[in-house]
Design an enzyme around this catalytic site. Structure first.
Site, short mmCIF file in Angstrom:
data_model
loop_
_atom_site.label_atom_id
_atom_site.label_comp_id
_atom_site.label_asym_id
_atom_site.label_seq_id
_atom_site.Cartn_x
_atom_site.Cartn_y
_atom_site.Cartn_z
N GLY A 48 0.86 -1.19 0.00
CA GLY A 48 0.00 0.00 0.00
C GLY A 48 0.88 1.23 0.00
N ALA A 49 1.82 1.27 -0.99
CA ALA A 49 2.93 2.23 -0.95
C ALA A 49 2.70 3.51 -1.75
CB ALA A 49 4.20 1.54 -1.49
N SER A 50 1.52 3.68 -2.35
CA SER A 50 1.41 4.76 -3.33
C SER A 50 0.65 5.98 -2.84
CB SER A 50 0.72 4.22 -4.59
OG SER A 50 -0.52 3.64 -4.23
N TYR A 53 -0.35 7.20 4.15
CA TYR A 53 0.66 6.76 5.12
C TYR A 53 1.70 5.83 4.51
CZ TYR A 53 -1.50 9.10 9.05
OH TYR A 53 -1.97 10.07 9.91
N ASP A 111 -3.08 -6.67 -7.17
CA ASP A 111 -3.85 -6.98 -5.97
C ASP A 111 -3.02 -7.66 -4.88
OD1 ASP A 111 -5.79 -7.51 -4.15
OD2 ASP A 111 -6.82 -9.02 -5.36
N ALA A 112 -2.82 -6.96 -3.78
CA ALA A 112 -2.01 -7.47 -2.68
C ALA A 112 -2.61 -8.71 -2.03
CB ALA A 112 -1.85 -6.39 -1.61
N TYR A 234 -16.98 5.49 13.15
CA TYR A 234 -15.67 4.89 12.92
C TYR A 234 -15.36 3.76 13.92
CZ TYR A 234 -11.06 4.23 11.14
OH TYR A 234 -9.97 3.64 10.56
N LYS A 243 -10.54 -2.79 12.52
CA LYS A 243 -9.32 -2.31 13.17
C LYS A 243 -9.06 -3.07 14.48
CE LYS A 243 -7.93 0.74 10.22
NZ LYS A 243 -6.77 0.39 9.39
N THR A 274 -6.81 11.38 3.28
CA THR A 274 -6.15 10.58 2.26
C THR A 274 -7.26 10.09 1.34
OG1 THR A 274 -6.43 8.55 3.50
CG2 THR A 274 -4.39 9.75 3.89
P1 NAD Z 1 -4.60 5.56 0.95
O1 NAD Z 1 -5.90 5.42 0.25
O2 NAD Z 1 -3.87 6.83 0.83
O3 NAD Z 1 -3.59 4.37 0.49
C1 NAD Z 1 -4.04 3.06 0.32
C2 NAD Z 1 -2.98 2.24 -0.39
O4 NAD Z 1 -3.48 0.90 -0.56
C3 NAD Z 1 -2.62 2.75 -1.80
O5 NAD Z 1 -1.25 2.55 -2.01
C4 NAD Z 1 -3.40 1.79 -2.72
O6 NAD Z 1 -2.84 1.63 -4.02
C5 NAD Z 1 -3.27 0.51 -1.93
N1 NAD Z 1 -4.27 -0.53 -2.27
C6 NAD Z 1 -5.63 -0.47 -2.16
N2 NAD Z 1 -6.16 -1.66 -2.53
C7 NAD Z 1 -5.12 -2.48 -2.86
C8 NAD Z 1 -5.01 -3.82 -3.28
N3 NAD Z 1 -6.07 -4.62 -3.41
N4 NAD Z 1 -3.77 -4.31 -3.56
C9 NAD Z 1 -2.65 -3.53 -3.44
N5 NAD Z 1 -2.69 -2.26 -2.99
C10 NAD Z 1 -3.91 -1.74 -2.71
O7 NAD Z 1 -4.92 5.19 2.47
P2 NAD Z 1 -4.32 5.64 3.89
O8 NAD Z 1 -5.29 6.55 4.51
O9 NAD Z 1 -2.89 5.99 3.80
O10 NAD Z 1 -4.49 4.25 4.68
C11 NAD Z 1 -3.44 3.36 4.94
C12 NAD Z 1 -3.66 2.74 6.31
O11 NAD Z 1 -3.57 3.77 7.30
C13 NAD Z 1 -5.05 2.11 6.47
O12 NAD Z 1 -4.95 0.94 7.23
C14 NAD Z 1 -5.81 3.18 7.22
O13 NAD Z 1 -6.91 2.67 7.95
C15 NAD Z 1 -4.71 3.68 8.14
N6 NAD Z 1 -4.97 4.99 8.77
C16 NAD Z 1 -5.42 6.03 8.04
C17 NAD Z 1 -5.71 7.22 8.70
C18 NAD Z 1 -6.26 8.42 7.95
O14 NAD Z 1 -6.78 9.32 8.57
N7 NAD Z 1 -6.11 8.46 6.64
C19 NAD Z 1 -5.49 7.35 10.07
C20 NAD Z 1 -4.97 6.28 10.77
C21 NAD Z 1 -4.72 5.07 10.12
#
Ligand code: NAD
Length: 396
Positions: A48-50, A53, A111-112, A234, A243, A274
């Protein structure tokens, strides 16, 4: 072509290649300005690198810690005049910058959850690195196709009681009421399947089985608890149930990782806008109030600042600041009593008329545009852009 934002509901259907690259390069500069980060493991896999977080974690690892990184994501390249997804442009910019500094960076797009992806990534780790030192699981996915071929979807709904709240339309700035019925048991179970800890455990177990986890390997998964005002949708809702399952998975991983003396951490991050967060009903009002309070207090952080603070002060230190459930807490500034007091005092008062004075909707809206590469300082949006941006991808 000239690329402008096209916003529909909580989605923006265009992304700006130059803006996304400028955003990534600014984040890289920011990490480098902060100086080297000590003790960063040198072989890092980010699932989930793109975006959000995960991207911030990859940037901090590579440009703060000089780590080699493998990034896995699910992004869309440009097609038939349609721009690519923001994560495509951002990963391409990350890779270009890493390679320019002689840093190893490989990408997998797909797909991861699938076995073919796990096989391809683990084959690559085995061949290039032998073992991995840090696995960051930062997936936010709408659905998951199970090995049986069945696809389950996550939902963002309350549990037990209906939810009513408000959301703000990005285009019209209109405050709208939203009402959601409670989730069914099947919807709760499906959300846990997608966003819970099962797939995280599966990745780690498969890496271990293949002998690809280094001695003392670390793995993290990001979670959110948030303010009481958002709990009905949430923490006490379907996503909160998923979670909660991360805490179970972290405990299970402690046993799974014991042969390599590894450690699994659930890390609580602050609420930020995000791609994934923009879909959560009612979060726009909370985050607009939160941004206002935290900016006034001088404690506002973005994804990169959160990850940097985690890296510089917690994750690789001898001792971490943990809660009773053993989670590392990076939401301390969000949940500071004075910040929450400000949010709660204004929570029921937000109206169309006072949106700009009571909340930082403008900052929230700017963050949404920034996500897609728009409104980035120094970018000339009148310039022609080629939406087709090449990125080196590994075969799956
Ligand atoms: P984001 O949408 O910015 O990033 C999600 C990533 O997952 C992207 O890289 C996307 O390409 C990848 N992805 C989605 N489906 C995929 C799949 N099937 N296969 C491979 N890659 C896939 O999301 P984010 O907000 O950075 O969330 C990341 C984590 O951080 C989550 O677990 C989220 O719950 C957690 N988080 C987010 C927040 C917030 O406020 N945004 C706060 C705390 C924790």
């Amino acid at each position: 072509m000239i690329i402008a934002p096209k916003i529909k509901g909580f989605l923006c259907t265009t992304a700006h290649p130059g803006g996304c690259a400028a955003d990534v390069n600014a984040q890289i500069k920011q990490v480098e300005r902060g100086g080297a980060i000590a003790n960063v493991p040198q072989r890092v896999l980010v699932i989930g690198a793109s975006g959000g977080y995960g991207l911030a974690t990859r940037i901090a690892s590579a440009f703060g810690g000089k780590a080699e990184t493998i990034g896995l994501f699910f992004e869309r390249p440009a097609q038939k005049g349609r721009t690519a997804s923001p994560g495509w442009y951002k990963s391409a910019a990350f890779t270009e910058a890493a390679h320019a500094r002689g840093l190893y960076a490989k990408n997998f797009n797909g797909d991861a959850f699938s076995q073919s992806m796990k096989d391809a990534v683990i084959d690559c780790i085995e061949k290039d690195w032998g073992q991995v030192d840090l696995v960051v699981y930062s997936l936010a996915a709408p659905g998951r196709t199970l090995p049986s071929g069945e696809t389950v979807r996550s939902t963002l709904k309350p549990i037990g009681e209906p939810f009513s709240g408000a959301t703000i339309d990005f285009n019209s700035r209109e405050l709208r009421s939203i009402a959601l019925e409670p989730a069914s048991d099947d919807e709760i179970a499906a959300t846990v399947k997608v966003m819970g800890g099962e797939d995280w455990e599966d990745w780690m177990q498969q890496l271990l089985n293949r002998g690809c986890l280094a001695e003392g390997a670390l793995t993290t998964n990001y979670t959110y608890l948030g303010s009481e005002v958002t709990w009905p949708i949430y923490y006490h809702g379907t996503i909160g149930r998923a979670k909660e399952d991360l805490d179970r998975a972290a405990a299970a991983l402690a046993t799974i990782l014991s042969p390599v003396n590894g450690r699994a951490d659930v890390v609580v991050m602050k609420g930020l806008l995000t791609q994934a967060a923009s879909a959560i009903p009612g979060m726009s009002v909370y985050l607009s109030l939160l941004f206002k309070a935290m900016k006034a207090a001088g404690t506002h952080e973005g994804c990169l600042e959160q990850v940097e603070r985690l890296f510089r002060s917690q994750l690789f230190s001898e001792n971490q600041r943990r809660d009773d459930a053993g989670r590392i807490r990076m939401d301390d500034w969000e949940l500071a009593p004075e910040i929450q007091a400000m949010v709660k005092a204004n929570w029921g008062k937000v109206s169309q008329e006072n949106l700009d004075s009571l909340t930082d909707f403008e900052g929230y809206r700017a963050a949404f545009l920034n996500l897609h590469g728009f409104d980035i300082p120094g970018v000339d949006y009148e310039l022609e852009q080629d939406p087709e941006v090449e990125m080196s991808l590994e075969p799956i």
